[in-house]
Write an enzyme that holds these catalytic residues in place. Structure first.
Site, PDB file in Angstrom:
ATOM      1  N   ALA A 188     -11.369 -10.356 -12.636  1.00 22.60           N
ATOM      2  CA  ALA A 188     -10.950 -11.089 -13.838  1.00 22.60           C
ATOM      3  C   ALA A 188     -12.216 -11.459 -14.599  1.00 22.60           C
ATOM      4  O   ALA A 188     -13.100 -12.121 -14.054  1.00 22.60           O
ATOM      5  CB  ALA A 188     -10.189 -12.345 -13.444  1.00 22.60           C
ATOM      6  N   ARG A 219      -1.637  -9.057  -4.237  1.00 16.51           N
ATOM      7  CA  ARG A 219      -2.081  -9.223  -2.835  1.00 16.51           C
ATOM      8  C   ARG A 219      -0.983  -8.836  -1.856  1.00 16.51           C
ATOM      9  O   ARG A 219      -1.244  -8.253  -0.805  1.00 16.51           O
ATOM     10  CB  ARG A 219      -2.483 -10.676  -2.569  1.00 16.51           C
ATOM     11  CG  ARG A 219      -3.825 -11.018  -3.128  1.00 16.51           C
ATOM     12  CD  ARG A 219      -4.171 -12.462  -2.820  1.00 16.51           C
ATOM     13  NE  ARG A 219      -5.420 -12.821  -3.461  1.00 16.51           N
ATOM     14  CZ  ARG A 219      -5.883 -14.060  -3.555  1.00 16.51           C
ATOM     15  NH1 ARG A 219      -5.180 -15.063  -3.061  1.00 16.51           N
ATOM     16  NH2 ARG A 219      -7.031 -14.308  -4.148  1.00 16.51           N
ATOM     17  N   LEU A 232     -20.834  -6.442  -4.474  1.00 18.15           N
ATOM     18  CA  LEU A 232     -19.982  -5.647  -3.578  1.00 18.15           C
ATOM     19  C   LEU A 232     -19.103  -4.673  -4.379  1.00 18.15           C
ATOM     20  O   LEU A 232     -18.966  -3.504  -4.012  1.00 18.15           O
ATOM     21  CB  LEU A 232     -19.127  -6.558  -2.693  1.00 18.15           C
ATOM     22  CG  LEU A 232     -18.502  -5.865  -1.492  1.00 18.15           C
ATOM     23  CD1 LEU A 232     -19.555  -5.235  -0.592  1.00 18.15           C
ATOM     24  CD2 LEU A 232     -17.665  -6.831  -0.674  1.00 18.15           C
ATOM     25  N   CYS A 262      16.937  13.994   6.241  1.00 18.73           N
ATOM     26  CA  CYS A 262      17.819  13.671   5.108  1.00 18.73           C
ATOM     27  C   CYS A 262      18.409  14.937   4.496  1.00 18.73           C
ATOM     28  O   CYS A 262      19.527  14.914   3.993  1.00 18.73           O
ATOM     29  CB  CYS A 262      17.045  12.891   4.046  1.00 18.73           C
ATOM     30  SG  CYS A 262      16.712  11.203   4.563  1.00 18.73           S
ATOM     31  N   TRP A 317     -11.253 -21.801 -14.461  1.00 21.31           N
ATOM     32  CA  TRP A 317     -10.678 -20.493 -14.258  1.00 21.31           C
ATOM     33  C   TRP A 317     -10.925 -19.630 -15.484  1.00 21.31           C
ATOM     34  O   TRP A 317     -10.936 -20.139 -16.602  1.00 21.31           O
ATOM     35  CB  TRP A 317      -9.172 -20.601 -14.016  1.00 21.31           C
ATOM     36  CG  TRP A 317      -8.861 -21.353 -12.752  1.00 21.31           C
ATOM     37  CD1 TRP A 317      -8.461 -22.640 -12.632  1.00 21.31           C
ATOM     38  CD2 TRP A 317      -8.919 -20.823 -11.418  1.00 21.31           C
ATOM     39  NE1 TRP A 317      -8.244 -22.951 -11.311  1.00 21.31           N
ATOM     40  CE2 TRP A 317      -8.520 -21.857 -10.545  1.00 21.31           C
ATOM     41  CE3 TRP A 317      -9.263 -19.577 -10.891  1.00 21.31           C
ATOM     42  CZ2 TRP A 317      -8.472 -21.670  -9.152  1.00 21.31           C
ATOM     43  CZ3 TRP A 317      -9.194 -19.412  -9.514  1.00 21.31           C
ATOM     44  CH2 TRP A 317      -8.797 -20.452  -8.658  1.00 21.31           C
ATOM     45  N   GLU A 351      17.758   7.968   0.746  1.00 20.81           N
ATOM     46  CA  GLU A 351      18.828   8.939   0.509  1.00 20.81           C
ATOM     47  C   GLU A 351      20.059   8.597   1.355  1.00 20.81           C
ATOM     48  O   GLU A 351      21.198   8.720   0.902  1.00 20.81           O
ATOM     49  CB  GLU A 351      18.360  10.356   0.887  1.00 20.81           C
ATOM     50  CG  GLU A 351      17.134  10.855   0.153  1.00 20.81           C
ATOM     51  CD  GLU A 351      15.829  10.518   0.882  1.00 20.81           C
ATOM     52  OE1 GLU A 351      15.690   9.374   1.359  1.00 20.81           O
ATOM     53  OE2 GLU A 351      14.954  11.388   0.943  1.00 20.81           O
ATOM     54  N   SER A 402     -23.436  -9.438   6.150  1.00 18.21           N
ATOM     55  CA  SER A 402     -24.538  -8.760   6.863  1.00 18.21           C
ATOM     56  C   SER A 402     -25.323  -9.719   7.749  1.00 18.21           C
ATOM     57  O   SER A 402     -25.597  -9.422   8.903  1.00 18.21           O
ATOM     58  CB  SER A 402     -25.531  -8.143   5.875  1.00 18.21           C
ATOM     59  OG  SER A 402     -24.865  -7.454   4.894  1.00 18.21           O
ATOM     60  N   HIS A 404      16.309   5.675   5.487  1.00 17.52           N
ATOM     61  CA  HIS A 404      15.722   6.319   4.313  1.00 17.52           C
ATOM     62  C   HIS A 404      16.636   6.084   3.107  1.00 17.52           C
ATOM     63  O   HIS A 404      17.856   5.921   3.255  1.00 17.52           O
ATOM     64  CB  HIS A 404      15.531   7.813   4.571  1.00 17.52           C
ATOM     65  CG  HIS A 404      14.382   8.095   5.491  1.00 17.52           C
ATOM     66  ND1 HIS A 404      13.875   9.341   5.706  1.00 17.52           N
ATOM     67  CD2 HIS A 404      13.625   7.252   6.259  1.00 17.52           C
ATOM     68  CE1 HIS A 404      12.859   9.278   6.568  1.00 17.52           C
ATOM     69  NE2 HIS A 404      12.692   8.017   6.912  1.00 17.52           N
TER      70      HIS A 404
HETATM   71  C1  AOF Z   1      10.679   6.699   4.469  1.00 16.37           C
HETATM   72  N1  AOF Z   1      11.704   6.288   3.680  1.00 16.37           N
HETATM   73  O1  AOF Z   1      13.308   6.655   2.212  1.00 16.37           O
HETATM   74  C2  AOF Z   1      12.005   8.476   2.916  1.00 16.37           C
HETATM   75  C3  AOF Z   1      10.918   8.926   3.719  1.00 16.37           C
HETATM   76  O2  AOF Z   1       8.915   7.315  10.056  1.00 16.37           O
HETATM   77  P1  AOF Z   1      10.182   8.040   9.643  1.00 16.37           P
HETATM   78  O3  AOF Z   1      10.811   8.812  10.726  1.00 16.37           O
HETATM   79  O4  AOF Z   1      11.116   7.110   8.938  1.00 16.37           O
HETATM   80  O5  AOF Z   1       9.723   9.149   8.585  1.00 16.37           O
HETATM   81  C4  AOF Z   1       8.888   8.803   7.576  1.00 16.37           C
HETATM   82  C5  AOF Z   1       8.632   9.987   6.660  1.00 16.37           C
HETATM   83  O6  AOF Z   1       9.834  10.406   6.036  1.00 16.37           O
HETATM   84  C6  AOF Z   1       7.716   9.620   5.516  1.00 16.37           C
HETATM   85  O7  AOF Z   1       6.379   9.796   5.880  1.00 16.37           O
HETATM   86  C7  AOF Z   1       8.135  10.604   4.445  1.00 16.37           C
HETATM   87  O8  AOF Z   1       7.452  11.806   4.651  1.00 16.37           O
HETATM   88  C8  AOF Z   1       9.610  10.859   4.701  1.00 16.37           C
HETATM   89  N2  AOF Z   1      10.526  10.221   3.717  1.00 16.37           N
HETATM   90  N3  AOF Z   1      10.308   7.984   4.476  1.00 16.37           N
HETATM   91  O9  AOF Z   1      10.083   5.883   5.179  1.00 16.37           O
HETATM   92  C9  AOF Z   1      12.387   7.114   2.899  1.00 16.37           C
HETATM   93  N4  AOF Z   1      12.692   9.329   2.141  1.00 16.37           N
HETATM   94 ZN    ZN Z   2      14.532  11.135   5.055  1.00 20.19          ZN
END
Ligand code: AOF
Ligand code: ZN
Length: 365
Positions: A156, A186, A298, A86, A172, A54, A223, A52
């Site tokens: 576009a 994409r 669509l 965290c 284009w 943090e 379809s 994460h």
């Molecule tokens: C992230 N990255 O920097 C922060 C997240 O699948 P996990 O255990 O990594 O947890 C994911 C959850 O953690 C995510 O859904 C969100 O709620 C929280 N924060 N997730 O992937 C990060 N800070």
């Molecule tokens: Zn976290």
């Protein structure tokens, strides 16, 4: 609080370095300031399953977290997932203040992270650049709040809103520069969806041709099964293709092994594929967002059913001015201007000579 706007902007910029790589998780960027407000650490969530943001930022700051400030675009997590919470690390690091862009919409966090920080005596400043933070993680928010796939349209057009002349001449409309941006867009989608008409008229590849970018899954709505295996979208380049059809005859027709054929139910008119079925099917397959690159029929069908969240609209300074020319969205059946489908424009950019507009469809409550 204005004081933290600039650093929150930096968090958003850092987080978006991982665009297209974090789903189903959010894009997150974090900075750590020491007690004198100097930047001593930063980090971002690099890809799904990685550390994460943090944790990355706190690791870099080391001892300098003491009495410091953490700035992060998403509320820090409070749960044991792939990594420990965290918030526990933040508390242990003696950080005194946490500045957050938005509450985590994930039901297992949603406010619990903030609560735990406050209970530990940490000052929490909420909703800094809240709208920008929400726009960054619009897919994650929709997935978490509604358990639904996020839907965008890319189009576009000429200044008079046309995507092709009456005889389908369209290459284009926009400049190469604008078309390079489309490749980047994409890359931030799990899937690209198109119609049999677009395949038959343009035979697009619908892949991503930029180095280090992934090619999204391709989805075709056909379809009556008018397309055949030799069109470019079905090419077996290792990317999965979903072909939705109403036609039972698909069992007798050969398609490459990367193509999964899905017999879809009809919509109310009994003539077309039920679009909600398609979206729900894709969500169940783990696809978190989809970019529609198709023609007016669509596009209009998705808009009419209020299934769209976002619009990427390139406008080229050209006029076709022919009432048989093709429009980018048809058949919405709006006869009173007060019933128009409404959007709010969030970004405009002049990509000389074209104009690029990003807008969000208004939610109906
Ligand atoms: C992230 N990255 O920097 C922060 C997240 O699948 P996990 O255990 O990594 O947890 C994911 C959850 O953690 C995510 O859904 C969100 O709620 C929280 N924060 N997730 O992937 C990060 N800070
Ligand atoms: Zn976290």
């Amino acid at each position: 609080m204005k004081k933290y706007n600039n650093i929150m902007k930096k968090c958003i910029r850092l987080a978006s370095k991982a665009i297209g790589k974090t789903l189903p998780n959010p894009m997150v960027g974090a900075y750590v300031l020491d007690e004198f407000d100097n930047i001593v650490g930063y980090g971002y969530h690099k890809c799904y399953g990685s550390l994460h943001a943090e944790v990355e930022a706190i690791k870099m700051a080391g001892e300098k977290t003491k009495n410091g400030t953490l700035i992060v675009n998403l509320e820090p997590c409070s749960h044991y997932g792939k990594t420990p919470p965290c918030v526990d690390l933040i508390i242990k690091s003696d950080i005194k203040k946490v500045v957050i862009g938005m509450v985590d919409p994930n039901p297992i966090v949603r406010g619990n992270g903030i609560k735990k920080l406050e209970e530990a005596g940490i000052e929490v400043i909420k909703n800094v650049l809240n709208e920008q933070c929400q726009l960054l993680n619009a897919t994650f928010i929709k997935n978490m709040e509604e358990q639904k796939i996020f839907v965008a349209i890319k189009t576009a057009t000429t200044l008079d809103g046309k995507i092709a002349t009456s005889n389908n001449s369209s290459k284009w409309i926009t400049s190469p520069k604008a078309r390079r941006i489309v490749q980047k867009i994409r890359n931030s989608y799990d899937a690209i969806l198109t119609s049999a008409n677009t395949i038959i008229n343009d035979n697009p590849y619908l892949n991503c041709r930029v180095k280090n970018y992934k090619s999204p899954i391709r989805v075709v709505l056909d379809s009556n099964l008018r397309t055949t295996n030799d069109y470019n979208v079905y090419k077996d380049d290792g990317v999965k293709v979903y072909l939705f059809t109403l036609n039972d005859n698909f069992k007798n027709i050969y398609f490459n092994k990367n193509v999964t054929i899905v017999k879809a139910p009809c919509d109310k008119s009994k003539k077309h594929i039920n679009l909600e079925f398609v979206l729900n099917f894709l969500y169940k397959e783990g696809i978190r967002n989809v970019l529609i690159e198709a023609g007016g029929t669509l596009n209009g069908a998705f808009i009419k059913e209020n299934l769209c969240d976002k619009l990427y609209h390139f406008i080229s300074p050209k006029v076709i001015s022919d009432n048989k020319a093709k429009s980018w969205a048809n058949g919405c059946d709006v006869f009173d201007i007060n019933n128009a489908k409404k959007l709010s424009i969030k970004k405009t950019k002049f990509i000389d000579p074209d104009l690029f507009v990003i807008a969000f469809f208004e939610k109906l409550s």
